[in-house]
Design an enzyme around this catalytic site. Structure first.
Site, mmCIF file in Angstrom:
data_model
loop_
_atom_site.group_PDB
_atom_site.id
_atom_site.type_symbol
_atom_site.label_atom_id
_atom_site.label_comp_id
_atom_site.label_asym_id
_atom_site.label_seq_id
_atom_site.Cartn_x
_atom_site.Cartn_y
_atom_site.Cartn_z
ATOM 1 N N HIS A 230 0.833 -1.201 0.000
ATOM 2 C CA HIS A 230 0.000 0.000 0.000
ATOM 3 C C HIS A 230 0.873 1.259 0.000
ATOM 4 C CE1 HIS A 230 -3.068 2.835 1.809
ATOM 5 N NE2 HIS A 230 -3.627 2.420 0.695
ATOM 6 N N HIS A 234 1.035 4.086 -3.193
ATOM 7 C CA HIS A 234 0.829 5.527 -3.066
ATOM 8 C C HIS A 234 2.078 6.314 -3.415
ATOM 9 C CE1 HIS A 234 -3.301 6.055 -1.712
ATOM 10 N NE2 HIS A 234 -3.175 4.852 -1.197
ATOM 11 N N GLU A 367 -10.193 11.149 -4.975
ATOM 12 C CA GLU A 367 -9.066 10.880 -4.059
ATOM 13 C C GLU A 367 -8.598 12.067 -3.224
ATOM 14 O OE1 GLU A 367 -5.406 9.551 -5.813
ATOM 15 O OE2 GLU A 367 -4.589 9.087 -3.873
HETATM 16 CU CU1 CUO Z 1 -4.810 3.838 -0.286
HETATM 17 CU CU2 CUO Z 1 -7.277 5.438 1.155
HETATM 18 O O1 CUO Z 1 -5.628 4.462 1.407
HETATM 19 O O2 CUO Z 1 -6.078 5.278 -0.467
#
Ligand code: CUO
Length: 710
Positions: A230, A234, A367
Site C-alpha cells: 500500500h 501511493h 481521491e
Molecule cells: Cu490507499 Cu485510502 O488508502 O487510499
C-alpha cells in the site's frame, strides 16, 4: 634557479589541485572504496551507525562547515542557502511526527524533496544531497521522497527499493517487540557470542483485542507485505504527481483499492464474517476502535467530527465532506461533471477519441488528485482518512499523534480503513452501474476456451496435488531490522537482528488452458483470469450483480501465437500481472518482493479447512494491438495494479473488464454460457495450519476461534 623553483611550485600546485578535484568532485563520491552508484544510494535509506560527518568523510562528500544548534548546542551541518530555499515546505514539518500522506502539506513536502533528488545530475550527486539533508528533515518524508525518486529516475529502478519494514520497523511491529529486539541485540553485542538474533512476534500482539470478531482477519490487515504494498502504491502513484506522468491514475486508484476491498471480503467469508459494512452514516461511531501498539497513537472513539486546526482555515469539517459527496453523486447520476469554467465533461467508460474514461475523472476527483473541479468535488477520500485518524482528539486538546489511518504504511491495519474504502468503492460502483452492459461485440473473441485446469506445483514429496484444489497455510516471514533500529552498534559489531512473524502463504500453482482456434491462422490472445467466491455469508449463491463487488484480478496477459485447431496455454502463478517481476537480487535486504507488487504471499485468499469454493473466470479476448510484442511488465512493477510510469496502461479496456458492469444476465453461469471465449470453473481453496500439515486431515476449528493462529 628562481625560474626553476617557480616552475616546480607551479607543478606542485597543479598536482594538488588535480588530486583534490579527483577526490572531492561529486562524480567521485563514494568511489574511493569502489562503491557502485546503485549500492551507494541504498546506504542513504538506512539509519547509520555513524554521524553524518563520519559518513561524509568515508564517501568523500564535501559538507558545509558545522554550526551549533541554538537550542540543543549540538554541532550540525548547515544546509546551504540555495538548497534551503528549495525545501521550505519540507523543513517546516517537525522531524518527530508520522508522515501523513493524506494531508496536502506533507504530500507537497514529499514532492518538493523528490524534485531536489530528481534534479541531481547523477546518482553520486543524489547520494551526497541525501546525506547532507537527512538529519534535517522528517524521516518518513525523507524516505517517501527517496522512494518516489526511484520510480521517477531513469538511472534507478523500483526493483532495487528496500522494503519499508527494514527501514521503519516501528511502523510494522509493536513497540514491545522492538524493545525485546533491543535487549537481545544488546546482550549479543556485549557477549560477542552471536552473529544473529531472532525475535518472534504474533498478530495477537497488535491491533484489535482477541475478543472482537474483527480480530479473525488481523493476520490479513496487518500483513507486513500488504502494508508495504500500500505504501509502494501511493508512492508510485501519488496524487501530487506531475500532470500526465501516470496514465489513467484516477482509475488505478479505483481499481487497486477495489481489489483490496474485494479480497478483504473474501478473507472475511473464509472466517465466517459478513462482508465489510461501508462507513457512510458519518454521525454514527465506528464500532471497533483500533489500538495499534505501534508508534502511532490510539483512536478509541472513532467517528467523524470536525478537526480544528490552528489556523482555523486549515480545519476539516464533516459538512464539507457531505457537500462533496452530494456533488459527486449528482454528477454520477446525471452523467457529467462540471469543470471550473462551468463546461460539462461526459462521464463514460466508452470514450471517444480525445475523451477520458469517466472512472478516471471520478477517481482523480474523489481521491483527490488532478480533479476536474477541486472547489466543487473537494477532497473526499483524503479528508475521510484525515477525520478518522484524528477522531480521538479532533480539537487537538491532548496533542496526540494521528491514528494509523493517516499514514499509507499503516492505514490498512485498521478495520476502519476497509469501512471507509467500501464507501468509496460503492461510490465508484454507483457510477459503474450507470454504464450500459458490454455489447456482444465488445465481449467477443476469436478463440474459444475449451477447458481450464489449475494445478499446484509438486514441491512436497508426500503430497499429490489434486486438480483445481489449492492450499493455503501460515509460514514464517522474516526481515532484517538491523539497519532500521538504532541498536547502538559500532561498525565492527557484526550482529544481525531478524524479526519473524507468520504470514498467510500458499504453494505456487499454474494454469493450463485448452484453447480452440477455429480460424486457419495463428493468433495471439489476451487471457483474463478473475476470482470470486461462489457463495455469500449465508451460503447462498452470489448472483451476477452481487459478484461485481467480489471479482478480483488474478492475471491478465498476452499469449504467444496459438495455432489453428487445439492448443494449450501454460501460465505460472508467479508470472501474474498483479505481481512485480522482481525476485530480489538486492544484496542488502535479500527480499523477494520489491517495486510495486501485490504481496506474493496473499495471491490466494485463505479458504477454509474444509475447502471454500470459488469461481475462476477465464476469458480469451482479442489483443489490443496485434503489431505489439507482448512485454507484460517492462519496468518490473505490477502492470495491472500499479500502471507504468510515463507509459500507457497495458490494456485498452476499462479496468476490471468484462466483469465491472451490469448485465442482462441474472447469473454468471448464463453470462459465460453465451460466450465461447469464456469459461467458468469451480476451484477449491483449503486452509491448513502450516506447510507440514499439507496433505493431512484438517483439524476442526471451534466456532469462536476460526483462525488457527488465535
Ligand atoms: Cu490507499 Cu485510502 O488508502 O487510499
Amino acid at each position: 634557479m628562481k625560474w626553476l623553483i617557480l616552475m616546480l611550485l607551479l607543478v606542485i600546485l597543479v598536482l594538488v589541485f588535480q588530486t583534490s578535484a579527483t577526490s572531492f568532485g561529486p562524480e567521485n563520491v563514494g568511489s574511493r572504496y569502489g562503491q557502485r552508484p546503485k549500492d551507494l544510494i541504498l546506504s542513504a535509506f538506512y539509519l547509520p551507525y555513524e554521524s553524518t560527518t563520519i559518513l561524509a568523510d568515508r564517501f568523500d562528500i564535501i559538507l558545509p562547515p558545522l554550526v551549533e544548534d541554538s537550542e540543543t548546542g549540538i554541532l550540525t551541518t548547515e544546509i546551504y542557502y540555495e538548497l534551503k530555499m528549495k525545501l521550505v515546505r519540507t523543513l517546516a514539518i517537525p522531524q518527530d511526527i508520522p508522515y501523513f500522506a493524506f494531508k496536502s502539506e506533507h504530500a507537497l513536502a514529499v514532492k518538493e524533496l523528490s524534485n531536489v533528488f530528481l534534479e541531481a545530475r547523477d546518482i553520486r550527486e543524489l547520494f551526497s544531497i541525501a546525506i547532507l539533508i537527512r538529519d534535517h528533515v522528517n524521516r518518513p518524508i525523507y524516505l517517501a521522497a527517496l522512494y518516489h525518486t526511484f520510480f521517477e529516475r531513469k538511472d534507478l529502478s523500483p526493483g532495487d527499493l528496500p522494503p519499508l519494514e527494514t527501514l521503519l520497523p516501528d511502523r510494522f511491529v509493536p513497540a514491545v517487540v522492538i524493545n525485546r529486539a533491543k535487549q537481545l541485540a544488546k546482550l549479543a553485542i556485549h557477549h560477542k557470542e552471536k552473529k544473529e538474533v531472532t525475535v518472534y512476534w504474533h498478530v495477537n500482539e497488535t491491533g484489535i483485542g482477541p475478543r472482537s470478531p474483527e480480530h479473525r482477519v488481523a493476520y490479513w490487515r496487518e500483513d507486513m507485505h500488504l502494508n508495504n504494498f500500500h505504501w509502494h502504491w501511493h508512492l508510485s502513484n501519488p496524487y501530487s504527481v506531475r500532470p500526465g506522468a501516470r496514465d489513467r491514475r484516477g482509475e488505478l486508484f479505483y481499481y487497486m483499492h477495489h481489489n483490496l476491498v474485494a479480497r478483504y471480503n473474501m478473507e472475511r467469508l473464509s472466517v465466517n464474517l459478513e462482508p465489510v459494512v461501508p462507513y457512510d452514516t458519518w454521525h454514527l461511531p465506528i464500532d471497533d476502535g483500533y489500538f495499534p501498539h505501534i508508534t502511532t497513537d490510539r483512536q478509541d472513539k472513532t467517528f467523524f467530527r470536525d478537526v480544528r486546526e490552528i489556523p482555523l482555515n486549515q480545519s476539516s469539517y464533516v459538512s464539507q465532506l457531505e457537500m462533496w459527496r452530494t456533488h459527486l453523486y449528482h454528477s454520477i447520476d446525471v452523467g457529467f461533471m462540471v469543470k471550473e469554467n462551468g463546461s460539462h465533461v461526459r462521464l463514460t467508460d466508452n470514450p471517444r477519441i480525445g475523451e477520458d474514461f469517466g472512472i478516471n475523472l471520478l477517481g482523480e476527483s474523489v481521491e483527490a488528485g488532478a480533479s476536474v473541479n477541486p472547489a466543487l468535488y473537494g477532497n473526499l477520500h483524503n479528508l475521510g482518512h484525515d477525520l478518522i485518524s484524528q477522531s480521538h482528539d479532533p480539537a487537538k486538546r491532548h496533542n496526540t499523534q494521528i491514528g494509523v489511518m493517516g499514514a499509507v504504511e499503516t492505514a490498512v491495519r485498521d478495520p476502519a480503513f476497509f469501512r471507509w474504502h467500501k464507501f468509496i468503492d460503492n461510490l465508484f460502483l454507483r457510477y459503474k452501474m450507470t454504464q450500459p452492459p458490454y455489447t456482444a461485440r465488445q465481449l467477443a473473441g476469436d478463440l474459444e476456451v475449451v477447458d481450464v485446469r489449475v494445478m499446484e506445483e509438486k514441491v512436497l514429496d508426500n503430497y499429490a496435488p489434486t486438480p483445481d484444489h489449492l492450499v493455503t497455510f501460515f509460514a514464517p516471514s522474516a526481515f532484517d531490522s538491523s539497519r532500521g533500529i538504532d541498536f547502538n552498534r559500532k561498525p565492527e559489531d557484526d550482529v544481525t537482528v531478524l524479526i519473524v512473524t507468520d504470514v498467510l502463504d500458499h504453494l505456487e500453482f499454474s494454469y493450463k488452458i485448452r484453447i480452440h482456434n477455429p480460424t486457419s491462422e495463428f493468433k495471439r490472445s489476451k487471457i483474463r483470469i478473475f476470482l470470486a467466491p461462489k457463495f455469500d455469508e449465508d451460503g447462498e449463491r452470489l448472483d451476477f450483480a452481487a459478484l461485481t463487488h467480489y471479482w478480483t484480478e488474478m492475471d491478465v496477459f498476452e499469449t504467444q501465437e496459438i495455432m489453428p485447431g487445439t492448443d494449450y496455454i501454460y501460465r505460472r502463478s508467479n508470472e501474474s500481472s498483479i505481481l512485480s517481476t522482481y525476485h530480489g537480487d538486492n544484496n542488502i535486504t535479500k527480499f523477494a518482493f520489491s517495486g510495486c507488487s501485490w504481496p506474493r504471499n496473499l495471491q490466494l485468499p485463505r479458504g477454509t479447512p474444509d475447502g471454500m469454493i470459488f469461481h475462476l473466470f477465464v476469458m480469451a479476448s482479442n489483443i489490443d494491438d496485434p503489431s505489439e510484442i507482448p512485454d507484460p511488465q517492462p519496468n518490473g512493477t505490477s502492470g495491472s495494479f500499479c500502471g507504468r510510469p510515463d507509459e500507457k496502461y497495458p490494456d485498452k479496456w476499462p479496468m476490471g473488464y468484462p466483469l465491472d458492469r451490469r448485465s442482462s444476465h441474472q447469473t454468471i453461469e448464463s453470462f459465460v454460457a453465451e460466450h465461447p471465449n469464456m469459461m467458468l470453473k469451480d476451484i477449491v481453496i483449503k486452509h491448513v495450519r502450516d506447510r507440514d500439515s499439507i496433505g493431512r486431515q484438517p483439524q476442526k476449528e471451534s466456532s469462536d476461534c476460526l483462525l488457527f493462529t488465535c
